[in-house]
Design a protein around this motif. Sequence first.
Motif, PDB file in Angstrom:
ATOM      1  N   PHE A  80      30.256  -3.335 -13.415  1.00 12.89           N
ATOM      2  CA  PHE A  80      28.848  -3.446 -13.789  1.00 12.89           C
ATOM      3  C   PHE A  80      27.937  -2.875 -12.715  1.00 12.89           C
ATOM      4  O   PHE A  80      28.083  -3.183 -11.534  1.00 12.89           O
ATOM      5  CB  PHE A  80      28.460  -4.898 -14.040  1.00 12.89           C
ATOM      6  N   GLU A  81      26.998  -2.048 -13.147  1.00  9.84           N
ATOM      7  CA  GLU A  81      25.906  -1.570 -12.298  1.00  9.84           C
ATOM      8  C   GLU A  81      24.630  -1.671 -13.124  1.00  9.84           C
ATOM      9  O   GLU A  81      24.562  -1.131 -14.232  1.00  9.84           O
ATOM     10  CB  GLU A  81      26.129  -0.114 -11.862  1.00  9.84           C
ATOM     11  N   PRO A  82      23.617  -2.353 -12.616  1.00  6.99           N
ATOM     12  CA  PRO A  82      22.380  -2.471 -13.401  1.00  6.99           C
ATOM     13  C   PRO A  82      21.700  -1.121 -13.578  1.00  6.99           C
ATOM     14  O   PRO A  82      21.693  -0.296 -12.647  1.00  6.99           O
ATOM     15  CB  PRO A  82      21.525  -3.438 -12.573  1.00  6.99           C
ATOM     16  N   ASP A  83      21.143  -0.900 -14.767  1.00  3.53           N
ATOM     17  CA  ASP A  83      20.375   0.319 -14.977  1.00  3.53           C
ATOM     18  C   ASP A  83      18.960   0.118 -14.445  1.00  3.53           C
ATOM     19  O   ASP A  83      18.624  -0.934 -13.887  1.00  3.53           O
ATOM     20  CB  ASP A  83      20.391   0.733 -16.458  1.00  3.53           C
ATOM     21  N   ARG A  84      18.118   1.132 -14.613  1.00  3.71           N
ATOM     22  CA  ARG A  84      16.781   1.071 -14.027  1.00  3.71           C
ATOM     23  C   ARG A  84      15.984  -0.117 -14.569  1.00  3.71           C
ATOM     24  O   ARG A  84      15.338  -0.840 -13.807  1.00  3.71           O
ATOM     25  CB  ARG A  84      16.032   2.373 -14.316  1.00  3.71           C
ATOM     26  N   SER A  85      16.045  -0.331 -15.881  1.00 11.05           N
ATOM     27  CA  SER A  85      15.309  -1.442 -16.484  1.00 11.05           C
ATOM     28  C   SER A  85      15.815  -2.785 -15.970  1.00 11.05           C
ATOM     29  O   SER A  85      15.022  -3.703 -15.696  1.00 11.05           O
ATOM     30  CB  SER A  85      15.442  -1.371 -18.011  1.00 11.05           C
ATOM     31  N   GLN A  86      17.112  -2.919 -15.822  1.00  8.10           N
ATOM     32  CA  GLN A  86      17.687  -4.169 -15.332  1.00  8.10           C
ATOM     33  C   GLN A  86      17.359  -4.394 -13.861  1.00  8.10           C
ATOM     34  O   GLN A  86      17.141  -5.533 -13.444  1.00  8.10           O
ATOM     35  CB  GLN A  86      19.193  -4.155 -15.574  1.00  8.10           C
ATOM     36  N   ARG A  87      17.282  -3.319 -13.088  1.00  7.30           N
ATOM     37  CA  ARG A  87      16.876  -3.470 -11.689  1.00  7.30           C
ATOM     38  C   ARG A  87      15.428  -3.950 -11.601  1.00  7.30           C
ATOM     39  O   ARG A  87      15.088  -4.789 -10.755  1.00  7.30           O
ATOM     40  CB  ARG A  87      17.053  -2.154 -10.929  1.00  7.30           C
ATOM     41  N   ARG A  88      14.577  -3.432 -12.496  1.00 13.48           N
ATOM     42  CA  ARG A  88      13.185  -3.900 -12.514  1.00 13.48           C
ATOM     43  C   ARG A  88      13.122  -5.375 -12.896  1.00 13.48           C
ATOM     44  O   ARG A  88      12.314  -6.140 -12.348  1.00 13.48           O
ATOM     45  CB  ARG A  88      12.356  -3.060 -13.485  1.00 13.48           C
ATOM     46  N   CYS A  89      13.969  -5.773 -13.830  1.00 15.07           N
ATOM     47  CA  CYS A  89      14.014  -7.185 -14.229  1.00 15.07           C
ATOM     48  C   CYS A  89      14.413  -8.071 -13.055  1.00 15.07           C
ATOM     49  O   CYS A  89      13.817  -9.130 -12.828  1.00 15.07           O
ATOM     50  CB  CYS A  89      15.000  -7.347 -15.391  1.00 15.07           C
ATOM     51  N   LEU A  90      15.403  -7.638 -12.301  1.00 12.54           N
ATOM     52  CA  LEU A  90      15.832  -8.402 -11.119  1.00 12.54           C
ATOM     53  C   LEU A  90      14.694  -8.502 -10.103  1.00 12.54           C
ATOM     54  O   LEU A  90      14.474  -9.574  -9.519  1.00 12.54           O
ATOM     55  CB  LEU A  90      17.056  -7.734 -10.491  1.00 12.54           C
TER      56      LEU A  90
END
Length: 237
Positions: free
Chosen positions: A76-86
């Motif tokens: 698993f590697e977060p995508d850009r949207s998921q990184r923003r969510c984090l």
Amino acid sequence: MRSDVVRLFQTLPHPCGYFSERTAQNLVIDPSAPQLAALYDQAMQRGFRRAGGHVYLPQCPACRACIACRVAVARFEPDRSQRRCLTRNEDLELRVTPAGYSEEAFDLYQRYLSARHPDGGMDDANPVDFARFLYTTWSPTQFVELRDRDRLVAIAVTDFCADGLSAVYTFFDPNLPRRSLGTHAILSQIRLAAEQGLDYLYLGFWIAGHPKMDYKKRFAGLEILRNGNWQALNRAE
């Protein structure tokens, strides 16, 4: 899991929760089986899912849309949207607590159901419904809480299994849409699985193209169960 070791029941046809024009049936492991807790890990690996004290697998004669899925934590590697969510939720505190009823958790549950599932049959839940649906005496369930200071904003009901975590159900404050708490709960469970040295986060069922179920393919490392074998999902599907 052999049928001569534990009894399996087929439910009667009932309305499908995902497609209004279809009927559904489930295969259910005998809920009174004394070895159910011991069988649960193996059942998860074979695509079964838990709801309350029932461990089930969709077994619809005319439909195979529900496909068991899990995130391989190491891939698993977060995508850009998921990184923003984090980033948006860096201020939240994660606490793992024993599964159980509290007025605080039940209030959050009621507000979530009223906002997300109005007139859907769940929005008039009482404390007995809360306990019956989310956990049971034998399940390895914990509540993964997300808190803004001391204020509870989300609970991910999570089963801690032998090879991974199972995301059973998530409910959260419906008045905080910018936080994307549903996505953040999954990201938090992936991180928790990694910290626990576990290989997978089981996400229940993926339904290709379904407006409420297709989102799961956005998580890198997603695997699906086809013909009895786990395989990486082709992101083009």
